[in-house]
Design a protein around this motif. Structure first.
Motif, PDB file in Angstrom:
ATOM      1  N   SER A  78       0.660  63.737  50.598  1.00  0.00           N
ATOM      2  CA  SER A  78      -0.602  64.155  50.157  1.00  0.00           C
ATOM      3  C   SER A  78      -1.384  62.740  50.053  1.00  0.00           C
ATOM      4  O   SER A  78      -0.764  61.690  49.961  1.00  0.00           O
ATOM      5  CB  SER A  78      -0.743  64.800  48.860  1.00  0.00           C
ATOM      6  OG  SER A  78       0.155  64.115  48.034  1.00  0.00           O
ATOM      7  N   GLY A  79      -2.628  62.622  49.774  1.00  0.00           N
ATOM      8  CA  GLY A  79      -3.429  61.623  49.585  1.00  0.00           C
ATOM      9  C   GLY A  79      -3.737  60.623  50.627  1.00  0.00           C
ATOM     10  O   GLY A  79      -3.181  60.813  51.766  1.00  0.00           O
ATOM     11  N   ALA A  80      -4.299  59.407  50.302  1.00  0.00           N
ATOM     12  CA  ALA A  80      -4.615  58.573  51.243  1.00  0.00           C
ATOM     13  C   ALA A  80      -3.438  57.934  52.012  1.00  0.00           C
ATOM     14  O   ALA A  80      -3.435  57.500  53.202  1.00  0.00           O
ATOM     15  CB  ALA A  80      -5.284  57.429  50.479  1.00  0.00           C
ATOM     16  N   SER A  81      -2.376  57.902  51.271  1.00  0.00           N
ATOM     17  CA  SER A  81      -0.965  57.417  52.167  1.00  0.00           C
ATOM     18  C   SER A  81      -0.516  58.114  53.115  1.00  0.00           C
ATOM     19  O   SER A  81      -0.154  58.029  54.267  1.00  0.00           O
ATOM     20  CB  SER A  81       0.177  57.147  51.014  1.00  0.00           C
ATOM     21  OG  SER A  81      -0.374  56.081  50.034  1.00  0.00           O
ATOM     22  N   ALA A  82      -0.736  59.462  52.954  1.00  0.00           N
ATOM     23  CA  ALA A  82      -0.604  60.636  54.089  1.00  0.00           C
ATOM     24  C   ALA A  82      -1.417  60.352  55.232  1.00  0.00           C
ATOM     25  O   ALA A  82      -0.916  60.164  56.387  1.00  0.00           O
ATOM     26  CB  ALA A  82      -0.528  61.917  53.568  1.00  0.00           C
ATOM     27  N   THR A  83      -2.671  60.179  54.925  1.00  0.00           N
ATOM     28  CA  THR A  83      -3.587  59.989  56.035  1.00  0.00           C
ATOM     29  C   THR A  83      -3.269  58.550  56.907  1.00  0.00           C
ATOM     30  O   THR A  83      -3.303  58.821  58.043  1.00  0.00           O
ATOM     31  CB  THR A  83      -5.225  59.610  55.272  1.00  0.00           C
ATOM     32  OG1 THR A  83      -5.355  61.068  54.839  1.00  0.00           O
ATOM     33  CG2 THR A  83      -6.055  59.412  56.550  1.00  0.00           C
ATOM     34  N   LEU A  84      -2.855  57.620  56.143  1.00  0.00           N
ATOM     35  CA  LEU A  84      -2.485  56.302  56.655  1.00  0.00           C
ATOM     36  C   LEU A  84      -1.197  56.522  57.367  1.00  0.00           C
ATOM     37  O   LEU A  84      -1.213  55.932  58.547  1.00  0.00           O
ATOM     38  CB  LEU A  84      -2.283  55.189  55.533  1.00  0.00           C
ATOM     39  CG  LEU A  84      -1.872  53.995  56.037  1.00  0.00           C
ATOM     40  CD1 LEU A  84      -2.766  53.212  57.029  1.00  0.00           C
ATOM     41  CD2 LEU A  84      -1.519  53.102  54.793  1.00  0.00           C
ATOM     42  N   ALA A  85      -0.430  57.326  57.186  1.00  0.00           N
ATOM     43  CA  ALA A  85       0.846  57.623  57.869  1.00  0.00           C
ATOM     44  C   ALA A  85       0.450  58.324  58.929  1.00  0.00           C
ATOM     45  O   ALA A  85       1.005  57.954  60.243  1.00  0.00           O
ATOM     46  CB  ALA A  85       1.861  58.286  56.917  1.00  0.00           C
ATOM     47  N   ARG A  86      -0.146  59.334  59.055  1.00  0.00           N
ATOM     48  CA  ARG A  86      -0.661  60.102  60.006  1.00  0.00           C
ATOM     49  C   ARG A  86      -1.232  58.934  61.303  1.00  0.00           C
ATOM     50  O   ARG A  86      -1.160  59.184  62.476  1.00  0.00           O
ATOM     51  CB  ARG A  86      -1.256  61.471  60.074  1.00  0.00           C
ATOM     52  CG  ARG A  86      -0.753  62.276  59.206  1.00  0.00           C
ATOM     53  CD  ARG A  86      -1.497  63.586  59.206  1.00  0.00           C
ATOM     54  NE  ARG A  86      -0.832  64.532  58.036  1.00  0.00           N
ATOM     55  CZ  ARG A  86      -0.891  64.694  56.982  1.00  0.00           C
ATOM     56  NH1 ARG A  86      -1.929  63.873  56.238  1.00  0.00           N
ATOM     57  NH2 ARG A  86      -0.332  65.225  56.166  1.00  0.00           N
ATOM     58  N   GLU A  87      -2.267  58.471  60.806  1.00  0.00           N
ATOM     59  CA  GLU A  87      -3.010  57.437  61.564  1.00  0.00           C
ATOM     60  C   GLU A  87      -2.147  56.461  62.145  1.00  0.00           C
ATOM     61  O   GLU A  87      -2.275  55.916  63.310  1.00  0.00           O
ATOM     62  CB  GLU A  87      -4.207  56.653  60.898  1.00  0.00           C
ATOM     63  CG  GLU A  87      -5.179  57.755  60.690  1.00  0.00           C
ATOM     64  CD  GLU A  87      -6.065  57.110  59.507  1.00  0.00           C
ATOM     65  OE1 GLU A  87      -6.025  55.885  59.010  1.00  0.00           O
ATOM     66  OE2 GLU A  87      -7.338  57.820  59.261  1.00  0.00           O
ATOM     67  N   THR A  88      -1.188  55.743  61.507  1.00  0.00           N
ATOM     68  CA  THR A  88      -0.289  54.912  61.810  1.00  0.00           C
ATOM     69  C   THR A  88       0.975  55.266  62.793  1.00  0.00           C
ATOM     70  O   THR A  88       1.225  54.733  63.811  1.00  0.00           O
ATOM     71  CB  THR A  88       0.445  54.335  60.789  1.00  0.00           C
ATOM     72  OG1 THR A  88      -0.705  53.609  59.968  1.00  0.00           O
ATOM     73  CG2 THR A  88       1.266  52.993  60.955  1.00  0.00           C
ATOM     74  N   ALA A  89       1.404  56.582  62.694  1.00  0.00           N
ATOM     75  CA  ALA A  89       2.385  57.315  63.574  1.00  0.00           C
ATOM     76  C   ALA A  89       1.568  57.537  64.653  1.00  0.00           C
ATOM     77  O   ALA A  89       2.146  57.168  65.907  1.00  0.00           O
ATOM     78  CB  ALA A  89       2.357  58.714  62.931  1.00  0.00           C
ATOM     79  N   GLN A  90       0.208  57.712  64.953  1.00  0.00           N
ATOM     80  CA  GLN A  90      -0.423  57.936  66.376  1.00  0.00           C
ATOM     81  C   GLN A  90      -0.402  56.562  67.092  1.00  0.00           C
ATOM     82  O   GLN A  90      -0.176  56.417  68.455  1.00  0.00           O
ATOM     83  CB  GLN A  90      -1.706  58.532  66.087  1.00  0.00           C
ATOM     84  CG  GLN A  90      -1.885  60.143  65.659  1.00  0.00           C
ATOM     85  CD  GLN A  90      -3.030  60.749  65.285  1.00  0.00           C
ATOM     86  OE1 GLN A  90      -4.057  59.669  65.158  1.00  0.00           O
ATOM     87  NE2 GLN A  90      -3.223  61.898  65.239  1.00  0.00           N
TER      88      GLN A  90
END
Length: 150
Positions: A78-90
């Motif tokens: 959850s949160g901003a870290s989850a968004t960062l993880a998804r963007e970084t994974a891509q």
């Protein structure tokens, strides 16, 4: 500075599930706030995917028993870290790699004191110390390096 690597990032197109698996490894293994650490974790995952010694899919690597944080495949993100993880994974799946990881396929928490003589450390970032396994006589960096902030 992080660098991309030429060529295809995988042998076959990766599904949304594999992007999720990569994001989960990054989120649960890199202290959730360091993009540099997330890219380093992702680079290790991709190094394993391309190795004959590990499964040949992202989810296969991340889901291997006792290799990543407990609950990596099931706990909520959850949160901003989850968004960062998804963007970084891509980005990693698209070919971005951590420039200091090279061929490393292993890491442990930076605070952990390992006593094996075959660990050649390449970088410490995102709360982890990353290393290659080498024959003892080829290890030139036997201790975790000071933390790198990229």
């Amino acid at each position: 500075m992080l660098a991309g690597c030429g060529g295809s990032a995988s042998r076959h197109p990766l599904s949304a599930a594999e992007v999720d698996c990569m994001a989960r490894a990054m989120y649960f293994e890199s202290h959730r706030s360091s993009r540099d650490g997330m890219v380093a974790v992702g680079t290790v995952v991709m190094n394993r995917v391309h190795s004959d010694a590990f499964p040949d899919t992202v989810c296969g690597v991340v889901g291997q028993k006792n290799q990543f944080a407990p609950g990596v495949m099931s706990k909520p993100m959850s949160g901003a870290s989850a968004t960062l993880a998804r963007e970084t994974a891509q980005a990693v799946i698209a070919g971005e790699r951590h420039p200091k990881i090279a061929r490393a396929k292993f890491f442990h928490a930076a605070w952990y004191q390992a006593s094996y003589n075959n660990m050649h450390y390449v970088v410490t970032t995102g709360g982890n110390a990353f290393y290659e396994k080498r024959r003892p006589e080829l290890v030139t960096s036997p201790y975790p390096l000071p933390a790198f902030k990229g």
